[in-house]
Write an enzyme that holds these catalytic residues in place. Structure first.
Site, PDB file in Angstrom:
ATOM      1  N   GLU A 176      11.318   2.048  12.362  1.00 38.16           N
ATOM      2  CA  GLU A 176      11.242   2.152  10.903  1.00 38.16           C
ATOM      3  C   GLU A 176      10.783   3.567  10.580  1.00 38.16           C
ATOM      4  O   GLU A 176      10.525   4.371  11.493  1.00 38.16           O
ATOM      5  CB  GLU A 176      10.295   1.096  10.334  1.00 38.16           C
ATOM      6  N   HIS A 230       7.824   0.735  -1.987  1.00 38.34           N
ATOM      7  CA  HIS A 230       8.873   0.576  -0.968  1.00 38.34           C
ATOM      8  C   HIS A 230      10.154   1.159  -1.538  1.00 38.34           C
ATOM      9  O   HIS A 230      10.515   0.868  -2.670  1.00 38.34           O
ATOM     10  CB  HIS A 230       9.047  -0.904  -0.603  1.00 38.34           C
ATOM     11  N   ARG A 283       7.665   6.797   3.817  1.00 38.73           N
ATOM     12  CA  ARG A 283       8.105   6.106   2.596  1.00 38.73           C
ATOM     13  C   ARG A 283       7.900   6.891   1.319  1.00 38.73           C
ATOM     14  O   ARG A 283       8.739   6.853   0.425  1.00 38.73           O
ATOM     15  CB  ARG A 283       7.322   4.796   2.459  1.00 38.73           C
ATOM     16  N   ARG A 301       0.640   4.304   4.319  1.00 36.80           N
ATOM     17  CA  ARG A 301       0.696   3.439   5.507  1.00 36.80           C
ATOM     18  C   ARG A 301       2.004   3.633   6.268  1.00 36.80           C
ATOM     19  O   ARG A 301       3.087   3.669   5.679  1.00 36.80           O
ATOM     20  CB  ARG A 301       0.566   1.975   5.080  1.00 36.80           C
ATOM     21  N   HIS A 327       4.542  -2.012  -3.387  1.00 41.00           N
ATOM     22  CA  HIS A 327       4.622  -2.796  -2.156  1.00 41.00           C
ATOM     23  C   HIS A 327       3.257  -3.058  -1.523  1.00 41.00           C
ATOM     24  O   HIS A 327       2.987  -4.169  -1.084  1.00 41.00           O
ATOM     25  CB  HIS A 327       5.530  -2.025  -1.193  1.00 41.00           C
TER      26      HIS A 327
HETATM   27  C1  SIN Z   1       9.927  -3.652   5.572  1.00 36.01           C
HETATM   28  O1  SIN Z   1      10.426  -4.556   6.219  1.00 36.01           O
HETATM   29  O2  SIN Z   1      10.558  -2.680   5.187  1.00 36.01           O
HETATM   30  C2  SIN Z   1       8.479  -3.746   5.198  1.00 36.01           C
HETATM   31  C3  SIN Z   1       7.638  -3.467   6.352  1.00 36.01           C
HETATM   32  C4  SIN Z   1       6.301  -2.939   5.926  1.00 36.01           C
HETATM   33  O3  SIN Z   1       6.028  -2.815   4.742  1.00 36.01           O
HETATM   34  O4  SIN Z   1       5.538  -2.581   6.803  1.00 36.01           O
END
Ligand code: SIN
Length: 525
Positions: free
Chosen positions: A125, A242, A288, A384, A349
């Site tokens: 991610e 998010h 993010r 985060r 988020h």
């Molecule tokens: C996501 O699945 O994009 C959220 C994961 C997160 O907020 O850590």
């Protein structure tokens, strides 16, 4: 139905408990199990049902350095980098070094994570330098963790779970916490829970914003309760938005996991052009806050207000099996994500800040502990790292118990009485309308792009309703609004104070980080 709340504890039913845990997400459930295994008696209150949590909704996964090419050191570096200079290095060290064992423990408890021919299937991610995100049923990781922990808690005789119990206030005298008063929504009565150790694990506050990814319960109650009781609130201005939440007219704001970009999806602007490579070397997998601001800039520049996630170049069968939940939800709204672009927009988020704790969940109030999203040990800094939140809940939820056990051994066992003089609920106040205005105020003036003018206007809105703070209201809906007013004001206040941009806090009038602001803002009543 409406109920009047009596705040004289001598007139209320009393339940005595050793550990009182508020909240049933990953942090609260794991703390409960750990306390019980250490011989403690636990009472766990949750606002609705046990599974009404942010944990249950988490899609992408849980990060842990379990891959062959990975290490806690690399995980630490990525976490510190995303945290934009405000992480507590010791907290991060605890997270990344203890995390892998906590995840193995979950697996031993029965959590089933997705595997491939090499073992655990790990994805990437944003801002992770390695594939280190475990996932379950493709994109339903939180639900699997919630299932396992809920089952374990339910079958543990030392843990009493009371659903539909809404914590109204903490009982604090002389800087010692003696439990909480809570409202039993089924029976319509207020109960005093007298405890030796009280653990706040009430989750986040996404619902303060008009567009968010959070369940209905996420109204910031824990921060409000703690603040009223005299706890220190740290870094509350840092709210994570998010980047990719479904923005289809008529459909709910459903999260489209960052793991979708981790598996190769592109972001495209209203003209169909890919834009993230212009903003960051990690392109779609930049941290993010950077992706969110790039999206907002692109929306403004192209004037279309439209941004899309594109998975159409990925193998359709892989997309369907890797993201079954997202595929199904979009299909329910007439969108085939293997063939069409997904319209997305940023939404609130996660809160990086919260009730200030040390590395063992202790707050500045004796006997009051906090873990999970409501807590702030400094592990996330200003931003985060994706999929670190479930890990945070496990690691710090567990850490609390070691310290709380010692506290229980030495605590006096005093049981003081409490009484409060609240004014009765004011007449002719439309709490529903206040809530709507609060949500739009937070989104427009305290959202991903802020400035002094908007923040001042937001504070004026909160000031207008501040007189309500000395009243008691009659229903849970209204108590939530009162808490939201309190927490919204704290966020706006800290955001106005921080005259720089860093991580999840972006000020268009101070667009750069400033050295003198490489510090925390701590608010206290
Ligand atoms: C996501 O699945 O994009 C959220 C994961 C997160 O907020 O850590």
């Amino acid at each position: 139905m409406s109920y009047l709340i009596n705040f004289d504890t001598r007139k209320l039913p009393v339940v005595d408990c050793e550990y009182l845990i508020l909240g049933s997400g990953i942090a609260g459930l794991y703390a409960a199990l750990k306390a019980s295994r250490a011989g403690g008696e636990v009472t766990l209150l949750t606002k609705h049902t046990m599974i009404d949590t942010n944990t249950d909704k988490a899609q992408g996964g849980i990060a842990a350095a379990l891959g062959d090419s990975d290490s806690p050191d690399l995980h630490r570096e990525d976490t510190l980098m995303a945290g934009a200079g405000l992480c507590d290095r010791d907290a991060v060290k605890a997270l990344v070094t203890e995390g892998p064992d906590r995840v193995r423990e979950l697996i031993e408890m029965g959590a089933v994570f997705d595997c491939d021919e090499c073992g655990l299937a790990l994805t990437r991610e944003g801002a992770h330098s390695r594939r280190r995100i475990l996932h379950a049923s493709g994109d339903a990781t939180g639900a699997e963790i919630q299932r396992v922990l809920t089952q374990s808690v339910r079958s543990d005789k030392r843990i009493r779970v009371l659903e539909n119990h809404y914590a109204i206030d903490l009982l604090v005298k002389g800087n010692i916490c003696y439990g909480a008063i809570a409202f039993d929504q089924q029976e319509g009565r207020t109960i005093v829970f007298r405890s030796k150790a009280t653990v706040l694990a009430t989750g986040g506050l996404g619902r303060l914003f008009e567009y968010n990814t959070n369940p209905e319960v996420a109204t910031g109650d824990g921060v409000a309760l703690a603040f009223r009781a005299g706890a220190e609130i740290m870094d509350i201005e840092f709210i994570q938005f998010h980047p990719t939440v479904l923005a289809l007219p008529g459909a709910p704001r459903f999260l489209i996991s960052e793991a979708v970009r981790g598996e190769g999806a592109y972001l495209r602007n209203g003209s169909g052009a890919r834009f993230m490579p212009r903003f960051h070397k990690l392109a779609e997998l930049a941290p993010r806050d950077i992706v969110v601001r790039a999206i907002l800039e692109e929306m403004a520049v192209t004037g279309s207000g439209e941004i899309y996630l594109d998975l159409t170049h990925l193998e359709p069968a892989v997309v369907r099996s890797r993201f079954p939940n997202i595929t199904r939800t979009c299909a329910d709204h007439g969108l085939d994500i293997t063939a069409s672009l997904i319209p997305v927009a940023p939404a609130a988020h996660y809160m990086m800040g919260g009730v200030k704790t040390n590395l063992h969940g202790e707050t500045n109030i004796e006997g009051l502990f906090a873990c999970g999203e409501v807590a702030c040990a400094g592990v996330h800094g200003a931003n985060r790292l994706a999929s670190n939140s479930l890990l945070d809940g496990l690691v710090f939820g567990g850490r609390i118990v070691d310290r709380a056990r010692r506290y229980l051994e030495n605590c006096s066992g005093a049981r003081p009485e409490f009484s409060c003089d609240w004014l009765l609920e004011p007449e002719k106040v439309d709490f529903f309308a206040i809530r709507r205005e609060l949500e739009t105020t937070m989104s427009r003036k305290v959202g991903p792009v802020r400035n002094a003018k908007g923040l001042t206007e937001a504070l004026e809105f909160f000031e207008r309703w501040s007189y309500l703070g000395s009243h008691q209201v009659e229903t849970v809906d209204r108590m939530e609004v009162m808490n939201m007013l309190q927490v919204g004001e704290l966020i706006a206040e800290a955001a106005l104070m921080r005259t720089e941009s860093r991580g999840g806090h972006f000020r268009i009038d101070y667009p750069e980080p400033r050295r003198r602001w490489q510090k925390h803002i701590i608010l206290r009543k």
